[in-house]
Design a protein around this motif. Sequence first.
Motif, PDB file in Angstrom:
ATOM      1  N   LEU A 109       0.843  -1.211   0.000  1.00  0.00           N
ATOM      2  CA  LEU A 109       0.000   0.000   0.000  1.00  0.00           C
ATOM      3  C   LEU A 109       0.874   1.255   0.000  1.00  0.00           C
ATOM      4  O   LEU A 109       0.570   2.245  -0.659  1.00  0.00           O
ATOM      5  N   GLN A 110       1.961   1.181   0.735  1.00  0.00           N
ATOM      6  CA  GLN A 110       2.885   2.325   0.786  1.00  0.00           C
ATOM      7  C   GLN A 110       3.466   2.602  -0.609  1.00  0.00           C
ATOM      8  O   GLN A 110       3.622   3.752  -1.020  1.00  0.00           O
ATOM      9  N   LYS A 111       3.733   1.509  -1.360  1.00  0.00           N
ATOM     10  CA  LYS A 111       4.295   1.692  -2.711  1.00  0.00           C
ATOM     11  C   LYS A 111       3.295   2.426  -3.604  1.00  0.00           C
ATOM     12  O   LYS A 111       3.670   3.250  -4.435  1.00  0.00           O
ATOM     13  N   LEU A 112       1.997   2.096  -3.435  1.00  0.00           N
ATOM     14  CA  LEU A 112       0.983   2.794  -4.238  1.00  0.00           C
ATOM     15  C   LEU A 112       0.951   4.276  -3.868  1.00  0.00           C
ATOM     16  O   LEU A 112       0.830   5.148  -4.729  1.00  0.00           O
ATOM     17  N   ASP A 113       1.078   4.550  -2.575  1.00  0.00           N
ATOM     18  CA  ASP A 113       1.135   5.954  -2.123  1.00  0.00           C
ATOM     19  C   ASP A 113       2.347   6.667  -2.726  1.00  0.00           C
ATOM     20  O   ASP A 113       2.250   7.813  -3.168  1.00  0.00           O
ATOM     21  N   ASP A 114       3.476   5.965  -2.738  1.00  0.00           N
ATOM     22  CA  ASP A 114       4.705   6.555  -3.294  1.00  0.00           C
ATOM     23  C   ASP A 114       4.529   6.890  -4.774  1.00  0.00           C
ATOM     24  O   ASP A 114       5.041   7.886  -5.267  1.00  0.00           O
ATOM     25  N   LYS A 115       3.775   6.001  -5.472  1.00  0.00           N
ATOM     26  CA  LYS A 115       3.541   6.205  -6.901  1.00  0.00           C
ATOM     27  C   LYS A 115       2.778   7.527  -7.096  1.00  0.00           C
ATOM     28  O   LYS A 115       3.126   8.330  -7.957  1.00  0.00           O
ATOM     29  N   ILE A 116       1.756   7.733  -6.258  1.00  0.00           N
ATOM     30  CA  ILE A 116       0.975   8.974  -6.348  1.00  0.00           C
ATOM     31  C   ILE A 116       1.887  10.169  -6.068  1.00  0.00           C
ATOM     32  O   ILE A 116       1.876  11.168  -6.784  1.00  0.00           O
ATOM     33  N   TYR A 117       2.686  10.031  -5.036  1.00  0.00           N
ATOM     34  CA  TYR A 117       3.578  11.122  -4.647  1.00  0.00           C
ATOM     35  C   TYR A 117       4.532  11.493  -5.796  1.00  0.00           C
ATOM     36  O   TYR A 117       4.761  12.662  -6.094  1.00  0.00           O
ATOM     37  N   GLN A 144      -6.071   8.867 -10.047  1.00  0.00           N
ATOM     38  CA  GLN A 144      -7.358   8.311  -9.603  1.00  0.00           C
ATOM     39  C   GLN A 144      -7.358   6.790  -9.656  1.00  0.00           C
ATOM     40  O   GLN A 144      -7.841   6.118  -8.753  1.00  0.00           O
ATOM     41  N   GLN A 145      -6.770   6.286 -10.740  1.00  0.00           N
ATOM     42  CA  GLN A 145      -6.706   4.828 -10.913  1.00  0.00           C
ATOM     43  C   GLN A 145      -5.932   4.179  -9.744  1.00  0.00           C
ATOM     44  O   GLN A 145      -6.394   3.209  -9.139  1.00  0.00           O
ATOM     45  N   VAL A 146      -4.765   4.759  -9.438  1.00  0.00           N
ATOM     46  CA  VAL A 146      -3.951   4.181  -8.356  1.00  0.00           C
ATOM     47  C   VAL A 146      -4.696   4.316  -7.022  1.00  0.00           C
ATOM     48  O   VAL A 146      -4.710   3.402  -6.207  1.00  0.00           O
ATOM     49  N   ARG A 147      -5.352   5.486  -6.832  1.00  0.00           N
ATOM     50  CA  ARG A 147      -6.036   5.682  -5.546  1.00  0.00           C
ATOM     51  C   ARG A 147      -7.193   4.682  -5.376  1.00  0.00           C
ATOM     52  O   ARG A 147      -7.372   4.112  -4.317  1.00  0.00           O
ATOM     53  N   GLU A 148      -7.942   4.474  -6.475  1.00  0.00           N
ATOM     54  CA  GLU A 148      -9.059   3.510  -6.382  1.00  0.00           C
ATOM     55  C   GLU A 148      -8.536   2.117  -6.039  1.00  0.00           C
ATOM     56  O   GLU A 148      -9.084   1.416  -5.208  1.00  0.00           O
ATOM     57  N   LYS A 150      -5.790   1.404  -4.494  1.00  0.00           N
ATOM     58  CA  LYS A 150      -5.307   1.393  -3.112  1.00  0.00           C
ATOM     59  C   LYS A 150      -6.475   1.311  -2.125  1.00  0.00           C
ATOM     60  O   LYS A 150      -6.455   0.516  -1.181  1.00  0.00           O
ATOM     61  N   ASP A 151      -7.501   2.122  -2.366  1.00  0.00           N
ATOM     62  CA  ASP A 151      -8.641   2.129  -1.444  1.00  0.00           C
ATOM     63  C   ASP A 151      -9.301   0.751  -1.372  1.00  0.00           C
ATOM     64  O   ASP A 151      -9.695   0.284  -0.302  1.00  0.00           O
TER      65      ASP A 151
END
Length: 473
Positions: A109-117, A144-148, A150-151
Amino acid sequence: MNQQDRFKQLISHAKEYGFIYPSSEIYDGLGAVYDYGPNGVELKNNIRKYWWAAMTRLHENIVGIDAAIFMHPDVWKASGHVDAFNDPLIDNKDSGKRYRADQLIEDYLQKLDDKIYREVSKAAKRFGEKFDEKLFRETNPRIQQVREKKDGIHQRFVKALQDSNLNELRQIIIDCEIADPVSGSRNWTEVRQFNLMFETKVGSVREDANTIYLRPETAQGIFVNFLNVQKTSRMKIPFGIAQAGKAFRNEIVARQFIFRMREFEQMEMQFFVEPGKEMEWFEYWKDKRMRWHQSVIGNIEKLRFHDHDKLAHYANAATDIEFKFPIGFKEVEGIHSRTDYDLARHQELSGRRIQYFDPDTKDSYIPYVVETSIGLDRMFLAILANAYSEEKAPNAEGELEDRIVLKIHPALAPVQIAVLPLVKKDGLPEIARKIIDNLKIDFNCRHDEKDSIGRRYRRQDAIGTPYCITYYY
Ligand code: ATP
């Protein structure tokens, strides 16, 4: 240099300069156990002292104790540790390595956050001053795609933790195609629960011996002494009890230096409040503790709150203060609203009445508890990681060379003052020693007369000494 290499450098610096050694190193060490060297023990003592002062001296309504590590085994039945102090473990069949299933998912999940960052940082650079971060985050399709994604995973993860659904934890790992970070293999076993408490025996005759546990947290020593402390110190609610001491957990996945140890030290404070007032105090202590961390770390960007995805069986609110280690944002301190769970359970199992009598309202009740629980070793690592910096400085020939500087807060530095006589003759060392004699009661001082003055300064930079006095006439 990548963060892993930086972390390795930090570990070797910590050893080279007498901060931390592997335990029993001449026997090739013991996993996840470490010893503190001469500079390490000074820094560790200073952190503990600073915490102790912030908790007890600055709060008239907080007192300290020092409870024994061994406790009656029923303590751990009452607290829930015998039944529920478990980690969900998963093995990789190819590498034979063992992991905590929850941590594999959290890292993902952290990696997905890093991708957004990364997307946001790239766009910020591209658009310059005109950049509207909020709008970009809300409208960029990739984000949006990554956030969805991740959520969705996060929701499944939280539910699996809440239901203690081990199969679902495994399924998330499979669905997200999470690979063994070491071997890259995705060949996983089932997820199993593993109790973290160390057992030992008391009594000289083995057959008669009783099983007891090495305490996995210091908090229970405070709970079982609640009435003793309240009565002998005549404390009125709200009040707190603080304690610093060793705790032991049989961590299975322990390969992050002193971040996760089997023997470590906690600094905990249990704050006893009227039922119904716990959320107010929870917010109060969140704020207080975050400020304490900011005062030590300085850089507020490296600190954040992270609310728990799964509340422990005793809690009705919980958050972590996380520090940005070279291995990512990780917990340094937990702040938990523990309700009246522990005191009520001890009352039930011990058969003793554990209640507070309010002299003003004449009511008796079991207090609620807000806890602040920080790992001393983790805080040590956070301070070291935050302090470690590489700089270029001119040497005696005027050429630029690399040097390591530990930028530790002066109040915590292992050595506060180094006294360096310019030369080893003409009575200068003797005078330098006199200077130290005048200062050594109040400050940890070091005398160094070996090598050039430049090299001596480098040595002090490398251990974070804030003041050097060079004596030259
Ligand atoms: P984690 O999720 O990292 O295992 P935790 O939530 O189990 O930690 P707590 O039980 O809340 O940790 O303990 C309070 C503090 O004690 C933590 O914030 C951490 O700083 C420290 N701590 C816990 N386990 C360890 C360990 N194995 N080694 C070093 N410090 C630890």
